[in-house]
Write an enzyme that holds these catalytic residues in place. Structure first.
Site, PDB file in Angstrom:
ATOM      1  CG  ASP A   1      -0.530   1.847   6.305  1.00 51.99           C
ATOM      2  OD1 ASP A   1       0.621   1.377   6.221  1.00 51.99           O
ATOM      3  OD2 ASP A   1      -0.868   2.962   5.861  1.00 51.99           O
TER       4      ASP A   1
ATOM      5  CG  ASP B   1      -4.950   2.323   8.196  1.00 51.78           C
ATOM      6  OD1 ASP B   1      -5.128   1.506   7.256  1.00 51.78           O
ATOM      7  OD2 ASP B   1      -4.359   3.406   8.035  1.00 51.78           O
TER       8      ASP B   1
ATOM      9  CG  ASP C   1      -7.807   4.330   4.128  1.00 54.00           C
ATOM     10  OD1 ASP C   1      -9.057   4.205   4.130  1.00 54.00           O
ATOM     11  OD2 ASP C   1      -7.208   5.404   3.943  1.00 54.00           O
TER      12      ASP C   1
ATOM     13  CD  GLU D   1      -2.518   1.229   2.730  1.00 54.91           C
ATOM     14  OE1 GLU D   1      -2.416   0.249   3.490  1.00 54.91           O
ATOM     15  OE2 GLU D   1      -3.234   2.222   2.977  1.00 54.91           O
TER      16      GLU D   1
END
Ligand code: TSJ
Length: 645
Positions: free
Chosen positions: A501, A503, A505, A428
């Site tokens: 990540d 998180d 997203d 990412e």
């Protein structure tokens, strides 16, 4: 109940259960989470058998706060009378002798337990305790085993009741299993699958630990099974279903099917006597040839074929089908190591003739549906021919080389040409991509950064996904095509690792990629090539002379341990993204095979697959996090010490 003498018989029995405890994997496959749940299936299967015989309409599974699991049915109750041969109550034998269940069973169709299940005695042998209550003939009877199947409370009548049924409650032995945490989702999907196959029987799951509760009850059985599997798809026709009892063999066949648009896969699940045949067999082959013949003959008759016969794969693209057979015991034959393949020869012609006749009739009677189906098949045929042609051209011309040049600005390739040893990291963001590039093993690891933005769409339409530049790059990089033309033999990487990540997203990007692989390169997932990298959530560091010592933690528990170990002078950093790590940190925590943690994406269970896709595609981040918590085994994740110079 009178005290009994300890006899040679008892010793023989204890040796049997002792054997189970010595080599549990021989009986339940493993001692991890999958083996643990086998204990539940052994007991549930018995209750299911009883319902299959026509006794009892409700089966309740309860997960208790003390770590035990209970199963209650409303059947005839396990026989409590004394067995002539052994002088012991039938119910005691069921729990102490291997494969005893079948001896009391004279069903026409032997199901799960009676087929290749190992029986309730195995659950007993691998439990800290096991408590059995039988409601029968106006009485309540009870007996209890402890410590791996030792009878501590012999059968006795403890009361009166008008009910009938069996209640078995057991607590798995924590010294045997690597985890004794029953997973709600795993058990719920197993029960849901049984409910789809046994219309009219209600399956209830109650989780007293969390308060969760669900009921599964399907009056339309397989039709609802298909509807559920295809919930997110675009159906071409309503679900069709056929059933018939073969007059010669007594084999009972039930089939439900539906075709969908924009689905490159075939999803065919088959069962024999309510047991899943994961490796197919004669019934599945019969289905395939029968439906192909029916569609070809009909398409030819209405003049839509233009000389080119449809291949089986043209017909089956976008098809979801469930085939459920009830086969009398004397005809049953299973093959393969896990006995997941039906061998019964006559099942082939029984199913093939049934689907040919009934589906031909359906096509004749439903002209509009028939035209839609045939158009889809002809489209698939043309796409297949075009894809093959393109592939041949690409091979003969130098096109392939040109593609590599085009790709090279995004992809940092691995040097080795030993493809299956190579790993592709899909990362990412450009900045993390840059870090990964520096931290990688350049021989075997390739880096493909995703810019993130183009993928971060809220409404996910798969055809949009396909035209997405990032996705096109992934298809080219993996090098094996997609959809019907996907060929696993051509993949350029043994492991494809999604690194995002930790998180929302990141979860979203994982979701999109998994959804994409699931729909267009499913074999990558089912053959175990797709992985998710698990970067640490925290770093605990401390100055040690001139050096900084780092310790990493993947969850709050290991963080607490690390802090304790490093002392008061330590500093905790919470990683919000991959970008906060330098190349060395990223390498040692997330990329280096010696120290990293990967999750292998394994979604062979049809319900979990659809459910996961739904959960992962949904917008609720908390559900997503809960799923990761419940399905990622952090037990294998440990902190480790590394000196950084
Ligand atoms: F796994 C198990 F054995 F512990 C177990 C068995 C667990 C549960 C929840 C239920 C059962 C079970 C067994 N329910 N119902 C039965 N039925 C019989 O064992 C039974 C009863 C009567 C007759 C008969 O021929 O009269 C035959 C059988 C097999």
């Amino acid at each position: 109940m009178a005290e009994r003498q300890y006899t040679a018989n008892d010793i023989h029995i204890l040796q049997g259960l002792e054997g189970v405890r010595k080599r549990p994997a021989m009986y339940i496959g493993s001692t991890n989470s999958s083996g643990l749940h086998h204990l539940v299936w052994e007991v549930v299967d018995n209750a299911v058998d009883e319902a299959l015989s026509g006794y009892g309409k409700n089966i309740t599974v309860t997960l208790h706060k003390d770590g035990s699991c209970s199963v209650l049915d409303e059947g005839r109750g396990i026989p409590v009378g004394i067995n002539k041969e052994t002088g012991r109550p039938g119910v005691e034998i069921v729990f102490t002798e291997l494969h005893a269940g079948g001896k009391f069973n004279s069903q026409v169709y032997k199901s799960a337990g009676g087929l290749h299940g190992v029986g309730a005695s195995v659950t007993n042998a691998l439990s800290e305790w096991c408590d059995v209550t039988v409601y029968q003939n106006g009485g309540i009877y009870h007996l209890r085993f402890e410590n791996g199947g030792h009878l501590v409370t012999p059968l006795e009548q403890i009361g009166d009741s008008k009910k009938h049924g069996t209640l078995v409650r057991f607590k798995p032995d924590a010294t045997i299993f690597s985890t004794v945490d029953f997973k709600y989702d795993t058990i719920a999907s197993h029960l849901q699958e049984s409910a789809f196959l046994m219309k009219g029987v209600r399956f209830i799951i109650i989780d007293e630990r969390s308060g969760d509760k669900q009921e599964f009850f399907y009056q339309n059985g397989l039709v609802e099974y298909i509807t559920n599997l295809n919930e997110e798809k675009k159906p071409i026709i309503d679900v069709v279903n056929f059933s018939e009892v073969d007059a010669v063999t007594n084999i009972e066949t039930e089939i439900a099917l539906q075709f969908c648009y924009e689905d490159y896969n075939e999803t065919i699940y088959s069962y024999v006597n309510n047991v899943k045949t994961s490796d197919g067999g004669t019934h599945e082959s019969g289905f395939r040839t029968g439906i192909t013949r029916a569609v070809n003959d009909f398409a030819e008759m209405v003049g839509m074929l233009k000389g080119k016969k449809l291949e089986g794969s043209d017909v089956r693209e976008g098809l979801t089908a469930i085939i459920s057979l009830k086969v009398p015991e004397e005809l049953l034959e299973f093959e393969g190591q896990t006995k997941g393949k039906l061998g019964t020869p006559v099942a082939n012609s029984v199913v093939s003739n049934l689907i040919y006749n009934k589906f031909t009739y359906y096509l004749t009677e439903n002209k509009e549906m028939a035209m839609r189906i045939i158009k889809k098949c002809v489209d698939s045929q043309q796409a297949r021919i075009a894809a093959r042609k393109a592939k041949e051209e690409a091979r003969s011309s130098k096109k392939a080389n040109k593609q590599e040049v085009i790709l090279s600005d995004k992809l940092t390739p691995a040097q080795s040409k030993d493809y299956l040893k190579n790993e592709l990291f899909i990362v990412e963001g450009d900045s993390a991509g840059g870090t990964a590039k520096k931290g990688r093993d350049r021989i075997h690891q390739a880096i493909l950064p995703l810019r993130g933005k183009p993928l971060n769409t809220d409404s996910i339409s798969l055809d949009k996904l396909l035209h997405n530049e990032e996705i096109a790059t992934i298809i080219n990089t993996i090098g094996a095509g997609f959809g019907q033309s996907f060929d696993i033999e051509d993949i350029k990487y043994g492991k494809i690792i999604i690194m995002t990540d930790a998180d929302t997203d990141g979860a979203h990007i994982q979701t999109l990629l998994l959804t994409f692989f699931y729909h267009y390169m499913r074999q990558l997932i089912t053959s175990g090539h797709i992985y998710i990298a698990v970067p640490p959530l925290y770093s605990v560091s401390k100055q040690d002379g001139k050096r900084v010592i780092h310790e990493y933690a993947w969850d709050d528990e290991t963080l607490a341990k690390a802090k304790k170990k490093m002392g008061a002078a330590s500093k905790v950093q919470r990683y919000k993204g991959l970008g906060e790590m330098d190349a060395i940190q990223l390498k040692e925590t997330t990329m280096d095979p010696k120290t990293r943690f990967l999750i292998q994406v394994d979604i062979n269970d049809p319900f979990l697959v659809e459910k996961r896709v739904k959960i992962l595609m949904g917008n609720d981040a908390s559900i997503r996090r809960k799923w990761v918590e419940e399905n990622v085994d952090f037990n294998s994740v440990d902190t480790f010490m590394k000196e950084v110079k």
